[in-house]
Enzyme design. Sequence first.
Site, PDB file in Angstrom:
ATOM      1  N   TYR A 144      57.516  28.475  89.528  1.00  0.00           N
ATOM      2  CA  TYR A 144      57.481  29.891  89.901  1.00  0.00           C
ATOM      3  C   TYR A 144      58.613  30.672  89.242  1.00  0.00           C
ATOM      4  O   TYR A 144      59.652  30.134  88.854  1.00  0.00           O
ATOM      5  CB  TYR A 144      57.557  30.055  91.424  1.00  0.00           C
ATOM      6  N   VAL A 183      73.319  34.368  94.940  1.00  0.00           N
ATOM      7  CA  VAL A 183      74.315  35.290  94.391  1.00  0.00           C
ATOM      8  C   VAL A 183      75.540  34.521  93.876  1.00  0.00           C
ATOM      9  O   VAL A 183      76.180  33.777  94.616  1.00  0.00           O
ATOM     10  CB  VAL A 183      74.740  36.324  95.450  1.00  0.00           C
ATOM     11  N   LYS A 232      65.767  36.111 108.186  1.00  0.00           N
ATOM     12  CA  LYS A 232      65.665  37.204 107.221  1.00  0.00           C
ATOM     13  C   LYS A 232      64.250  37.789 107.188  1.00  0.00           C
ATOM     14  O   LYS A 232      64.072  39.012 107.087  1.00  0.00           O
ATOM     15  CB  LYS A 232      66.066  36.727 105.825  1.00  0.00           C
ATOM     16  N   SER A 251      66.523  39.238 101.384  1.00  0.00           N
ATOM     17  CA  SER A 251      66.759  38.011 100.624  1.00  0.00           C
ATOM     18  C   SER A 251      65.483  37.578  99.917  1.00  0.00           C
ATOM     19  O   SER A 251      64.371  37.818 100.409  1.00  0.00           O
ATOM     20  CB  SER A 251      67.220  36.897 101.573  1.00  0.00           C
ATOM     21  N   VAL A 262      65.572  32.416  86.669  1.00  0.00           N
ATOM     22  CA  VAL A 262      65.129  31.322  87.536  1.00  0.00           C
ATOM     23  C   VAL A 262      65.267  30.022  86.754  1.00  0.00           C
ATOM     24  O   VAL A 262      64.765  29.905  85.632  1.00  0.00           O
ATOM     25  CB  VAL A 262      63.667  31.515  88.004  1.00  0.00           C
ATOM     26  N   TYR A 273      67.723  30.335 108.393  1.00  0.00           N
ATOM     27  CA  TYR A 273      68.207  31.550 107.717  1.00  0.00           C
ATOM     28  C   TYR A 273      67.027  32.356 107.175  1.00  0.00           C
ATOM     29  O   TYR A 273      66.964  33.579 107.338  1.00  0.00           O
ATOM     30  CB  TYR A 273      69.161  31.180 106.584  1.00  0.00           C
TER      31      TYR A 273
END
Length: 253
Positions: free
Chosen positions: A214, A118, A92, A52, A182, A88
């Site tokens: 970013y 996604v 990951k 991820s 992004v 989470y």
Amino acid sequence: MACEGIFHTASPIITNADSKEEMLDSAINGTLNVLRSCKKNPFLKRVVLTSSSSTVRLRDEAEFPPNVLLDETSWSSVEFCESIQIWYAVAKILAEKSAWEFAKENNIDLVAVLPTFVIGPNLSPVLGPTASDVLGLFKGETEKFTIFGRMGYVHIDDVASCHILVYETAGAKGRYICNSAVLGSDELVALLAKRFPSFPIPKSLPNIHGEQTYGYNTSKIRKLGLEFRGVEEMFDDSVESLKAHGYLREGAA
């Protein structure tokens, strides 16, 4: 027929902080159990792990220089994720690092795909957390995407193509960020409100994170030939899917 390739795509998503131990255990040991089975297979050529982008981008914003492009060498801070209870992401990060360590010790050819948020059609009529968040936004809910802030987005078909590409390309190695674009939360809702005027999408969202600039450097996967679909197409496909499954109606909240 011999099994030459494994795609490990599953990882638990549990939002209750009290269940963090369950999430960490399932993610880490689930990944290692798959790799232990792979170790027993003499025909195995490659393992593709779905990781991820949360393993890349989650650190104190003050640590990022302006307009930084994060690449596959970047790792999120476990301590930062723990401090804001994003279990989470912790799961990951630790699962992927455990996978790299096991693969190195046991000479397993491992490649990791790092998707961003996604978006796209849902095969199942039951919505997962991501599709549910998108549905909420199209019904006028603001909390989730306000919390998300600036974020990367990718079409689910491109994620699938990325997995196949890194499996079939002999020279593929290491980690691959899978991201189309992004956008800040304000940018996203402005685009969606204009594109889908019949839904009560907010035209702006509060900024609770301060300035975020970013981005992601996706040159590594693009060099293998992957071309990404745009944000408009991924949300078009998502909306059509939500309509088909009966979750959305034009002009209805």
